[in-house]
Write a protein that holds these residues in place. Structure first.
Motif, PDB file in Angstrom:
ATOM      1  N   UNK A   1      12.049  -0.501 -16.170  1.00  0.00           N
ATOM      2  CA  UNK A   1      10.670   0.008 -16.224  1.00  0.00           C
ATOM      3  C   UNK A   1       9.911  -0.308 -14.934  1.00  0.00           C
ATOM      4  N   UNK A   2       8.998   0.565 -14.679  1.00  0.00           N
ATOM      5  CA  UNK A   2       8.010   0.299 -13.631  1.00  0.00           C
ATOM      6  C   UNK A   2       6.652   0.384 -14.304  1.00  0.00           C
ATOM      7  N   UNK A   3       5.875  -0.653 -14.147  1.00  0.00           N
ATOM      8  CA  UNK A   3       4.585  -0.708 -14.850  1.00  0.00           C
ATOM      9  C   UNK A   3       3.467  -1.060 -13.887  1.00  0.00           C
ATOM     10  N   UNK A   4       2.285  -0.784 -14.315  1.00  0.00           N
ATOM     11  CA  UNK A   4       1.093  -1.207 -13.573  1.00  0.00           C
ATOM     12  C   UNK A   4       0.184  -2.004 -14.500  1.00  0.00           C
ATOM     13  N   UNK A   5      -0.406  -3.058 -13.948  1.00  0.00           N
ATOM     14  CA  UNK A   5      -1.374  -3.868 -14.694  1.00  0.00           C
ATOM     15  C   UNK A   5      -2.668  -3.941 -13.904  1.00  0.00           C
ATOM     16  N   UNK A   6      -3.781  -4.114 -14.593  1.00  0.00           N
ATOM     17  CA  UNK A   6      -5.064  -4.183 -13.886  1.00  0.00           C
ATOM     18  C   UNK A   6      -5.060  -5.257 -12.801  1.00  0.00           C
ATOM     19  N   UNK A   7      -5.636  -4.908 -11.681  1.00  0.00           N
ATOM     20  CA  UNK A   7      -5.678  -5.860 -10.568  1.00  0.00           C
ATOM     21  C   UNK A   7      -6.581  -7.045 -10.839  1.00  0.00           C
ATOM     22  N   UNK A   8      -7.411  -6.941 -11.852  1.00  0.00           N
ATOM     23  CA  UNK A   8      -8.321  -8.052 -12.152  1.00  0.00           C
ATOM     24  C   UNK A   8      -7.615  -9.237 -12.801  1.00  0.00           C
ATOM     25  N   UNK A   9      -6.424  -9.008 -13.300  1.00  0.00           N
ATOM     26  CA  UNK A   9      -5.688 -10.114 -13.908  1.00  0.00           C
ATOM     27  C   UNK A   9      -5.208 -11.072 -12.832  1.00  0.00           C
ATOM     28  N   UNK A  10      -5.242 -12.350 -13.147  1.00  0.00           N
ATOM     29  CA  UNK A  10      -4.678 -13.260 -12.155  1.00  0.00           C
ATOM     30  C   UNK A  10      -3.148 -13.250 -12.273  1.00  0.00           C
ATOM     31  N   UNK A  11      -2.519 -13.739 -11.254  1.00  0.00           N
ATOM     32  CA  UNK A  11      -1.063 -13.611 -11.171  1.00  0.00           C
ATOM     33  C   UNK A  11      -0.353 -14.338 -12.306  1.00  0.00           C
ATOM     34  N   UNK A  12      -0.927 -15.482 -12.675  1.00  0.00           N
ATOM     35  CA  UNK A  12      -0.276 -16.259 -13.737  1.00  0.00           C
ATOM     36  C   UNK A  12      -0.226 -15.460 -15.034  1.00  0.00           C
ATOM     37  N   UNK A  13      -1.318 -14.748 -15.340  1.00  0.00           N
ATOM     38  CA  UNK A  13      -1.334 -13.961 -16.565  1.00  0.00           C
ATOM     39  C   UNK A  13      -0.311 -12.841 -16.498  1.00  0.00           C
ATOM     40  N   UNK A  14      -0.167 -12.287 -15.323  1.00  0.00           N
ATOM     41  CA  UNK A  14       0.792 -11.186 -15.184  1.00  0.00           C
ATOM     42  C   UNK A  14       2.214 -11.694 -15.361  1.00  0.00           C
ATOM     43  N   UNK A  15       2.461 -12.882 -14.893  1.00  0.00           N
ATOM     44  CA  UNK A  15       3.837 -13.408 -14.971  1.00  0.00           C
ATOM     45  C   UNK A  15       4.162 -13.984 -16.351  1.00  0.00           C
ATOM     46  N   UNK A  16       3.138 -14.299 -17.085  1.00  0.00           N
ATOM     47  CA  UNK A  16       3.346 -14.990 -18.356  1.00  0.00           C
ATOM     48  C   UNK A  16       4.335 -14.301 -19.298  1.00  0.00           C
TER      49      UNK A  16
END
Lengths: 96, 723
Positions: free
Chosen positions: B237-252
């Motif tokens: 998959x290729x996904x996009x997440x809001x840029x407002x999220x901090x990196x830790x939340x994205x990696x969680x």
């Protein structure tokens, strides 16, 4: 056309069993329809198997269709973004 | 490390996580929390979820997912952490604890359907004032990882509008409306994720819950059915997440994927680039290590995560803890030992102590009194013994840990409010003692809340705060550990206790009992039913069980109670069941051990100082207190014992329930630690005898049950109490 009702639980074991059945049908050169109306649990392995078997084969290969899809199957496919690959949105009844 | 060892570590981590989460929940309940408090709970639940997935505990994984989702919203302020939500979280915690207990084999897996519904419902209730609007939602759990987990048979959400678009409809634009480039994620799960329960669809769903969307799906590598491997992962998959999220939340969401290299995260085009990702062949352990199709080549602007690459955030707690445990194991800092082996070691050390004692006595009797090696051997043996005992020592926390839940359940069932205070959880005592005090402690806690602490209305009426106080503490006192359970409730109504005792024939009508003796009546079996006791002082549910269990451990129970102000129950327990410090005495040709914990002093009275009070009873005035003098020989039927007190030795002993008394013996021989052997195991239970030991000369000596001996002084009430 032969009908194969998919197992309610398509976890890894379920996928292994189903893959064997599908191989047998495929080897027999039989066209068949998959009934996904009883699927209650399915993950990536199950979706991949369905993609594998539903993908259009070479001309002359036996025809395979997914004729019904349960809510669980539909939601899993949509979550994974593979509904179109399974033809669920346009072609398949919601099933039971 | 064997898989079962790692699983054991996971269970230990679960227990630690549960403990910290419960503490944090109680902090929230007390209104003293901050952001870190809710983070603590989230981390604990998240870690358990990850481990559950790794070990294939699907029901646990499913439940923790729901729990975690609510916690996530709460920590983000999207859910108001009010009293109702706090209660829900506490209840969910209890279900989580039951799940973990079930994995440990301590009960069945809980039916969590209602709790999952409640957690789902909580997600739809009022957001906190001023909270940020929630991001796009995953398909309302109509597809729940339940598809892969046991709990899923839910009806679909009627409005699955939040479902991620398929690759045919997804936008590929860069949403920079907040001034920050979106996160772009390439996710190519491996077969390992399918095997260990880290279901990729769960990861996808978490990403969507974070506001993400699928940009594209690559299923090109899914082979024809005749080459299909159920254990391999083909889709990427290729996904996009809001840029407002901090990196830790994205990696969680990727905390527990099998191969960190299967994930690449970076800011979408325009963001800094740290590395390039090259197409890589996947090696699938489930496929016997043979290569499986490579993931879709990642764009040049995507950061690749290598295993060795230092990541900007700390490892997730469970992973870090497991790694730490592994490291410790590798370094030899800790090892896991089968309990049977440990018990065998303790037994052998006990035998060694006996043998050393015998050797010592033999050498001394042979005139070899100045052997320096003998002193060394004695010291080494004691140290060895202490070390062996220390191995078996465990913090009392494991027993105290169950109390908060008991209190919560009692609060719910009685409508009472209780503020639980716990102290001394780190106090250690023998594992066997730990295992056996659970039941009496539970009885005491239930008793205090159920019958001691008043209802809020009653408390207010008598000028107390509506919330009762229950205090649980543990502390070392000499060679004992004292566990106390105190409440500020109504206390024992002694007049009514005595009234009921007389009515039930437990004591004579004209009995003159001290306050202590009346208090001890609540341990009599006749007081063990809730109806009888709750109608008087509110004490007694299973209290006979408390006393029996504690006495079986060689312990004692004392009560301090003030009517209207509350009660304190103190369990004095031995640190170990294997060894006792004892005074070796002789009675005629018999040798006995008196546990030093009971001994106050020894006396040799003047002739005539001990006075007869009739019926064979004798008393001695010890500094103003008249104490009963009990001949051990008389009580145990030993012929030939000294009968004249002035020629004997009087030993003043203290008991928990029967006050102070004097045991009369012929002579004090020695004072030393002795290894306790069960008399019941080798012979049978004997009244007045707590066990046996082997002396240095090879003879067997009985260890006196001081409480039992003193109880034998009277034929009626003490016997009943002792029962």
């Amino acid at each position: 056309m032969t009908h194969l009702t998919l197992l309610p639980v398509l976890d890894r074991d379920g996928v292994r069993v189903t893959a064997g059945e599908l191989r047998a049908l495929s080897d027999a050169g039989t066209s068949f329809a998959l009934d996904g109306s009883r699927v209650e649990r399915i993950g990536l392995a199950g979706l991949q198997l369905l993609i594998s078997v539903l993908r259009a084969g070479a001309p002359g290969d036996p025809e395979v269709q997914l004729v019904k899809a349960s809510t669980a199957l539909r939601d899993a496919a949509r979550l994974a973004g593979v509904s179109a690959l399974l033809g669920i949105e346009a072609e398949v009844d919601h099933g039971a | 490390m064997a898989p079962e060892d790692i699983q054991q570590i996971f269970l230990q981590e679960c227990e630690e996580g549960l403990a910290s989460a419960e503490e944090a929940l109680l902090t929230i309940k007390a209104g003293a929390h901050d952001q870190e408090t809710i983070n603590t709970i989230f981390r604990a639940v998240h870690s358990i979820k990850g481990g559950a997935g790794a070990f294939g505990f699907l029901a646990l994984q499913s439940f923790t997912h729901h729990f975690e989702t609510v916690l996530d919203k709460a920590r983000d302020g999207e859910l108001l952490l009010d009293a109702a939500l706090t209660e829900l979280l506490i209840s969910a915690f209890d279900v989580l604890a039951d799940h973990v207990a079930a994995i440990r084999g301590a009960g069945d897996a809980p039916d969590d359907a209602a709790m999952i519904d409640a957690l789902r419902t909580a997600l739809t209730i009022k957001p906190a004032a001023g909270a940020a609007a929630p991001g796009p939602q995953a398909p309302a759990l109509s597809f729940d990882l339940g598809t892969m987990m046991a709990a899923l048979s839910q009806e679909p959400d009627p409005d699955p509008s939040g479902i991620a678009p398929s690759d045919a409809t997804a936008s590929d634009g860069d949403d920079t409306s907040d001034g920050q480039a979106e996160w772009e994620i390439m996710f190519a799960p491996t077969g390992g994720d399918l095997i260990n329960g880290a279901e990729p669809l769960l990861v996808i769903r978490e990403l969507i819950e974070l506001g993400g969307r699928i940009v594209s799906v690559n299923a090109d590598r899914v082979p024809p059915v005749d080459a299909f491997d159920p254990a391999a992962a083909y889709v990427t998959w290729r996904l996009r997440l809001p840029g407002t999220l901090d990196e830790a939340r994205v990696r969680e969401p990727f905390d527990f994927v099998s191969d960190p290299a299967s994930v690449a995260i970076a800011r979408a085009p325009g963001s800094p680039v740290a590395d390039h990702v090259a197409p890589r062949p996947q090696t699938d352990p489930a496929a016997g290590g043979r290569p499986v199709p490579a993931a879709e080549p990642l764009p040049d602007n995507v950061v690749r995560l290598e295993r060795a690459e230092p990541v900007s955030r700390p490892a997730p707690p469970a992973a870090a803890a497991v790694a730490d445990a592994k490291a410790k194991a590798a370094n030899g800092a800790t090892i896991r030992v089968d309990l049977e082996k440990l018990d065998r070691l303790v037994d052998l050390v006990g035998e060694l102590v006996i043998t050393q004692s015998m050797l010592s006595q033999r050498l001394l009797s042979s005139g070899m009194t100045r052997l320096e090696e003998l002193t060394d051997l004695d010291q080494l043996t004691r140290e060895l013994q202490d070390s062996a005992m220390a191995i078996r020592a465990q913090p009392v926390r494991s027993v105290f840990g169950r109390v908060p839940r008991i209190v919560r359940e009692l609060e719910a069932s009685t409508g009472k409010r209780v503020n639980l205070e716990v102290e001394g959880e780190a106090t250690e005592l023998d594992k066997t003692v730990i295992e056996r005090i659970g039941e009496p402690l539970t009885h005491l806690v239930r008793n205090c809340v159920d019958h001691g602490i008043e209802t809020p209305a009653e408390r207010i009426a008598c000028g107390k705060p509506p919330e009762g106080r229950l205090r649980l503490s543990a502390e070392h006192k000499g060679s004992r550990i004292v566990i106390s359970v105190s409440d500020d409730g109504r206390g024992i109504d002694r007049a009514r206790v005595l009234e009921i005792a007389v009515k039930r024939g437990i004591v004579p009508v004209d009995a003159k009992l001290s306050d202590e003796e009346i208090d001890q009546l609540i341990f009599a079996p006749g007081f063990s039913t809730a109806q009888q006791v709750s109608s008087i002082s509110g004490r007694g549910v299973g209290m006979d069980v408390v006393r029996q269990n504690v006495q079986a451990l060689g312990g004692r129970v004392t009560i301090q109670s003030t009517l209207g102000a509350g009660s304190t129950f103190a369990l004095a327990l031995p640190l170990t069941l294997a060894i006792v410090d004892g005074m070796i005495v002789s009675v005629a040709d018999q040798t006995y051990i008196i546990p030093l914990t009971h001994v106050v002093e020894s006396l040799r009275p003047e002739r005539g100082a001990v006075q007869s009070t009739g019926f064979g009873n004798r008393m001695l005035n010890v500094r103003g207190s008249y104490l009963p003098v009990l001949g051990v020989g008389d009580k145990l039927g030993v012929a030939g014992a000294i009968s004249e007190p002035a020629e004997a030795v009087l030993i003043v002993v203290e008991t928990e329930g029967l006050g102070t008394a004097i045991l009369m013996v012929d002579e004090i021989i020695d004072q030393r630690q002795v290894v306790i052997k069960s008399l019941e195991t080798h012979y049978q239970q004997v009244e007045g005898v707590a066990g046996a030991t082997i002396l240095g000369d090879g003879r067997v000596a009985l260890i006196l049950d001081v409480e039992g001996i003193v109880a034998l002084r009277d034929g009626t009430m003490p016997r009943l109490l002792a029962s």
